[in-house]
Design a protein around this motif. Structure first.
Motif, PDB file in Angstrom:
ATOM      1  N   ALA A 167     -39.327 -41.175 -27.920  1.00  0.00           N
ATOM      2  CA  ALA A 167     -38.763 -43.095 -27.463  1.00  0.00           C
ATOM      3  C   ALA A 167     -37.896 -43.342 -26.714  1.00  0.00           C
ATOM      4  CB  ALA A 167     -38.495 -43.979 -29.778  1.00  0.00           C
ATOM      5  N   LEU A 168     -36.750 -42.503 -26.896  1.00  0.00           N
ATOM      6  CA  LEU A 168     -35.614 -42.595 -25.765  1.00  0.00           C
ATOM      7  C   LEU A 168     -36.164 -42.621 -24.565  1.00  0.00           C
ATOM      8  CD1 LEU A 168     -32.565 -41.113 -28.211  1.00  0.00           C
ATOM      9  CD2 LEU A 168     -32.586 -43.621 -27.209  1.00  0.00           C
ATOM     10  N   THR A 169     -37.159 -41.857 -24.078  1.00  0.00           N
ATOM     11  CA  THR A 169     -36.948 -41.751 -22.572  1.00  0.00           C
ATOM     12  C   THR A 169     -36.914 -42.374 -21.866  1.00  0.00           C
ATOM     13  OG1 THR A 169     -37.714 -39.221 -23.157  1.00  0.00           O
ATOM     14  CG2 THR A 169     -39.130 -40.458 -20.734  1.00  0.00           C
ATOM     15  N   PRO A 170     -38.223 -43.981 -22.119  1.00  0.00           N
ATOM     16  CA  PRO A 170     -37.592 -44.783 -21.009  1.00  0.00           C
ATOM     17  C   PRO A 170     -36.134 -45.453 -20.916  1.00  0.00           C
ATOM     18  CG  PRO A 170     -39.382 -44.400 -22.569  1.00  0.00           C
ATOM     19  CD  PRO A 170     -38.647 -43.808 -23.238  1.00  0.00           C
ATOM     20  N   ALA A 171     -35.612 -45.050 -21.811  1.00  0.00           N
ATOM     21  CA  ALA A 171     -33.966 -45.579 -21.687  1.00  0.00           C
ATOM     22  C   ALA A 171     -32.920 -44.979 -21.131  1.00  0.00           C
ATOM     23  CB  ALA A 171     -33.450 -45.675 -23.145  1.00  0.00           C
ATOM     24  N   GLY A 172     -33.761 -44.047 -20.139  1.00  0.00           N
ATOM     25  CA  GLY A 172     -32.953 -42.330 -19.237  1.00  0.00           C
ATOM     26  C   GLY A 172     -32.241 -43.311 -18.623  1.00  0.00           C
ATOM     27  N   GLY A 173     -31.088 -42.339 -17.981  1.00  0.00           N
ATOM     28  CA  GLY A 173     -30.063 -42.945 -17.403  1.00  0.00           C
ATOM     29  C   GLY A 173     -29.428 -45.096 -17.954  1.00  0.00           C
ATOM     30  N   GLU A 174     -29.566 -45.195 -19.282  1.00  0.00           N
ATOM     31  CA  GLU A 174     -28.642 -46.511 -19.567  1.00  0.00           C
ATOM     32  C   GLU A 174     -27.800 -46.031 -20.761  1.00  0.00           C
ATOM     33  OE1 GLU A 174     -31.500 -48.820 -21.328  1.00  0.00           O
ATOM     34  OE2 GLU A 174     -32.788 -49.660 -19.780  1.00  0.00           O
ATOM     35  N   ARG A 175     -27.206 -47.073 -21.252  1.00  0.00           N
ATOM     36  CA  ARG A 175     -26.033 -46.450 -22.626  1.00  0.00           C
ATOM     37  C   ARG A 175     -26.659 -47.432 -23.191  1.00  0.00           C
ATOM     38  NH1 ARG A 175     -21.381 -44.134 -21.475  1.00  0.00           N
ATOM     39  NH2 ARG A 175     -20.425 -44.783 -22.916  1.00  0.00           N
ATOM     40  N   ALA A 176     -26.605 -46.571 -24.770  1.00  0.00           N
ATOM     41  CA  ALA A 176     -27.176 -47.372 -25.908  1.00  0.00           C
ATOM     42  C   ALA A 176     -26.278 -48.355 -26.359  1.00  0.00           C
ATOM     43  CB  ALA A 176     -27.355 -45.683 -27.143  1.00  0.00           C
ATOM     44  N   ALA A 177     -25.951 -49.290 -25.704  1.00  0.00           N
ATOM     45  CA  ALA A 177     -25.231 -50.058 -26.120  1.00  0.00           C
ATOM     46  C   ALA A 177     -25.539 -51.995 -25.638  1.00  0.00           C
ATOM     47  CB  ALA A 177     -24.077 -49.973 -25.037  1.00  0.00           C
ATOM     48  N   GLY A 178     -26.822 -51.314 -25.806  1.00  0.00           N
ATOM     49  CA  GLY A 178     -27.598 -53.278 -25.464  1.00  0.00           C
ATOM     50  C   GLY A 178     -27.527 -54.197 -26.477  1.00  0.00           C
ATOM     51  N   SER A 179     -26.392 -53.991 -27.614  1.00  0.00           N
ATOM     52  CA  SER A 179     -26.250 -54.932 -28.608  1.00  0.00           C
ATOM     53  C   SER A 179     -24.438 -56.291 -27.490  1.00  0.00           C
ATOM     54  CB  SER A 179     -25.712 -54.262 -29.617  1.00  0.00           C
ATOM     55  OG  SER A 179     -23.819 -53.874 -29.460  1.00  0.00           O
ATOM     56  N   GLY A 180     -24.083 -55.417 -27.230  1.00  0.00           N
ATOM     57  CA  GLY A 180     -23.405 -55.834 -26.312  1.00  0.00           C
ATOM     58  C   GLY A 180     -21.774 -55.147 -26.931  1.00  0.00           C
ATOM     59  N   VAL A 181     -21.797 -55.016 -28.443  1.00  0.00           N
ATOM     60  CA  VAL A 181     -20.816 -55.077 -29.504  1.00  0.00           C
ATOM     61  C   VAL A 181     -20.782 -53.465 -29.694  1.00  0.00           C
ATOM     62  CG1 VAL A 181     -20.727 -57.140 -30.279  1.00  0.00           C
ATOM     63  CG2 VAL A 181     -22.681 -55.224 -31.304  1.00  0.00           C
ATOM     64  N   VAL A 182     -22.062 -52.628 -30.181  1.00  0.00           N
ATOM     65  CA  VAL A 182     -21.987 -50.889 -30.090  1.00  0.00           C
ATOM     66  C   VAL A 182     -22.066 -50.087 -29.140  1.00  0.00           C
ATOM     67  CG1 VAL A 182     -23.514 -49.781 -31.840  1.00  0.00           C
ATOM     68  CG2 VAL A 182     -22.559 -52.361 -32.980  1.00  0.00           C
ATOM     69  N   ASP A 183     -21.294 -49.582 -28.860  1.00  0.00           N
ATOM     70  CA  ASP A 183     -21.903 -48.946 -28.229  1.00  0.00           C
ATOM     71  C   ASP A 183     -21.612 -47.004 -28.186  1.00  0.00           C
ATOM     72  OD1 ASP A 183     -22.003 -47.190 -25.347  1.00  0.00           O
ATOM     73  OD2 ASP A 183     -20.630 -47.728 -24.455  1.00  0.00           O
ATOM     74  N   ALA A 184     -22.975 -46.262 -28.767  1.00  0.00           N
ATOM     75  CA  ALA A 184     -23.172 -45.135 -28.932  1.00  0.00           C
ATOM     76  C   ALA A 184     -23.318 -44.266 -27.860  1.00  0.00           C
ATOM     77  CB  ALA A 184     -24.602 -45.646 -29.477  1.00  0.00           C
ATOM     78  N   GLY A 185     -22.863 -44.309 -26.926  1.00  0.00           N
ATOM     79  CA  GLY A 185     -23.079 -43.305 -25.452  1.00  0.00           C
ATOM     80  C   GLY A 185     -24.520 -43.230 -24.243  1.00  0.00           C
ATOM     81  N   SER A 186     -24.761 -42.257 -23.822  1.00  0.00           N
ATOM     82  CA  SER A 186     -25.255 -42.189 -22.422  1.00  0.00           C
ATOM     83  C   SER A 186     -26.471 -41.861 -23.411  1.00  0.00           C
ATOM     84  CB  SER A 186     -24.417 -40.678 -21.330  1.00  0.00           C
ATOM     85  OG  SER A 186     -26.142 -40.577 -20.881  1.00  0.00           O
ATOM     86  N   VAL A 187     -28.255 -42.051 -23.368  1.00  0.00           N
ATOM     87  CA  VAL A 187     -28.729 -41.866 -23.811  1.00  0.00           C
ATOM     88  C   VAL A 187     -29.212 -40.496 -22.962  1.00  0.00           C
ATOM     89  CG1 VAL A 187     -31.390 -42.601 -23.893  1.00  0.00           C
ATOM     90  CG2 VAL A 187     -30.309 -43.828 -23.542  1.00  0.00           C
ATOM     91  N   ASP A 188     -28.662 -40.208 -22.057  1.00  0.00           N
ATOM     92  CA  ASP A 188     -29.195 -38.801 -21.856  1.00  0.00           C
ATOM     93  C   ASP A 188     -28.872 -38.065 -21.965  1.00  0.00           C
ATOM     94  OD1 ASP A 188     -30.386 -39.722 -19.127  1.00  0.00           O
ATOM     95  OD2 ASP A 188     -29.518 -40.018 -17.596  1.00  0.00           O
ATOM     96  N   ASP A 189     -27.508 -38.258 -22.481  1.00  0.00           N
ATOM     97  CA  ASP A 189     -27.075 -36.580 -23.573  1.00  0.00           C
ATOM     98  C   ASP A 189     -27.611 -36.978 -24.464  1.00  0.00           C
ATOM     99  OD1 ASP A 189     -24.455 -36.812 -21.478  1.00  0.00           O
ATOM    100  OD2 ASP A 189     -22.933 -38.331 -22.529  1.00  0.00           O
ATOM    101  N   TYR A 190     -28.398 -38.296 -25.507  1.00  0.00           N
ATOM    102  CA  TYR A 190     -29.058 -37.306 -26.659  1.00  0.00           C
ATOM    103  C   TYR A 190     -30.170 -36.736 -25.770  1.00  0.00           C
ATOM    104  CZ  TYR A 190     -25.991 -40.499 -28.984  1.00  0.00           C
ATOM    105  OH  TYR A 190     -24.951 -40.926 -29.540  1.00  0.00           O
ATOM    106  N   LEU A 191     -30.931 -37.141 -24.922  1.00  0.00           N
ATOM    107  CA  LEU A 191     -32.059 -36.767 -24.358  1.00  0.00           C
ATOM    108  C   LEU A 191     -31.719 -35.213 -24.049  1.00  0.00           C
ATOM    109  CD1 LEU A 191     -33.179 -39.446 -21.875  1.00  0.00           C
ATOM    110  CD2 LEU A 191     -34.404 -38.724 -24.175  1.00  0.00           C
ATOM    111  N   GLY A 192     -30.875 -34.517 -23.562  1.00  0.00           N
ATOM    112  CA  GLY A 192     -30.976 -33.010 -23.224  1.00  0.00           C
ATOM    113  C   GLY A 192     -30.436 -32.321 -24.648  1.00  0.00           C
TER     114      GLY A 192
END
Length: 375
Positions: A340-365
């Protein structure tokens, strides 16, 4: 707002504002405490301020007032009266009129989950019925109905087809106000998978440009909020901050109290505090159980979870699941989260503008190290 109402009444309905309506609209937008809004439960009391000529004209004019109420912050009254207007229009046995009433409430949206699913379901059903009627609808009415379906189905179904057609029809008509509404609805359906932040940034950019043509500060705010959210996911925080500042200024100038709710960013680092997570509770609870030492219960809760809602928190929710799956060494969820997260590689999990869960690449790793990759 009053300028928008006048333009809409004059250009689309051929009606002029009376002096009494001018005063009433100003008092509503200023949230005059002297007005008893409980009395507004009568649709006629609102609609008659626009026109005393006929019930038909009153119904068509009602969308202008209801839209004004919605963007001014009185969402509950607007929602209730909108359903009343739709029901009243249906009773006149005029499908073309019903289509205009259903689709005429062109209030843009920014949060991708409805706060009243029952009301949204009712509006979608009415719009679908109008589209299915034997009446030959105009392209404008059809576009509004399609955009309404896409808008009201946010977070609850795939209506990308309706959103795309609405945008195409609006462009062909050269109607900038309609295109603003269609683009906002298109944004609501831009969450089919993770990693679509660039696509949403483009929608926001188009919406800002179109809002200038439509002379609509409401739609400009909508476009800038969409772009701000997407830029957060794209790690362009400086540009996102510029959009947030522009939204705050527009909100003050045009009295849009709801806009500032979305310009305050919260960053949740490693600590997830228990509380009321609303509709996201099922996807957060396994990690909270694990943190509380209830490993077996956490694993059981995690194994049977459906995919998270396809909305602004899609990437962030998958990141929470990825963290939980890795700590529990739960292979099925590790694999699901990685895919599920692979297409978001290079992005941050911050698409709401109010919550930032960090770099998606970190979770993929983290997922790869936990076994998501080849054995």
């Amino acid at each position: 707002m009053l300028r928008e109402a006048r333009r809409k009444l004059s250009d689309e309905l051929g009606l002029d504002l009376s002096p009494a309506l001018t005063v009433l609209s100003t008092r509503i937008l200023r949230r005059d405490g002297q007005l008893d809004r409980s009395d507004s439960a009568s649709l006629a009391s609102i609609a008659s301020a626009y026109s005393s000529s006929s019930v038909r004209a009153q119904l068509e004019a009602s969308n202008v007032v209801l839209g004004s109420l919605a963007v001014a912050g009185d969402l509950q009254t607007a929602r209730q009266q909108r359903l009343a207007a739709i029901e009243a229009a249906a009773g006149l046995n005029d499908p073309e009129l019903a289509a205009r009433i259903i689709g005429g409430y062109d209030v843009p949206g920014i949060w991708t989950r409805t706060d009243d699913p029952a009301a949204s379901t009712a509006v979608v059903a009415a719009a679908e019925a109008a589209l299915a009627s034997p009446v030959n609808l105009t392209d404008r009415s059809r576009a509004r109905l399609l955009a309404t379906i896409a808008m009201e189905s946010r977070g609850a179904g795939n209506r990308q087809g309706e959103a795309t057609e609405a945008v195409e029809l609006a462009r062909n008509l050269g109607d900038s106000q309609l295109l603003c509404f269609a683009l906002s609805a298109h944004f609501m359906q831009a969450f089919a998978r993770t990693g679509l932040a660039k696509h949403r940034e483009d929608i926001g950019r188009q919406l800002i440009t179109t809002a200038f043509d439509a002379d609509s500060p409401t739609c400009e705010i909508n476009g800038r909020l969409i772009r701000m959210q997407a830029l957060c996911a794209l790690s362009d925080i400086d540009s996102a901050a510029l959009e947030a500042n522009a939204v705050d200024q527009l909100a003050v100038r045009h009295e849009r109290p709801l806009a500032k709710v979305f310009t305050r960013q919260l960053r949740h680092e490693d600590v997830l505090v228990d509380g009321d997570f609303g509709p996201y509770e099922p996807w957060v609870r396994p990690l909270l159980l694990l943190r509380a030492g209830h490993q077996a219960n956490a694993a059981a809760a995690l194994r049977h979870l459906p995919d998270p809602p396809r909305d602004l928190l899609l990437e962030a929710t998958w990141c929470v699941l990825a963290q939980t799956a890795c700590e529990l060494r739960e292979p099925s969820m590790i694999s699901r989260a990685y895919t599920a997260l692979t297409p978001a590689g290079g992005e941050r999990a911050a698409g709401s503008g109010v919550v930032d869960a960090g770099s998606v690449d970190d979770y993929l790793g983290m997922l790869w190290a936990a076994g998501a990759g080849p054995a």
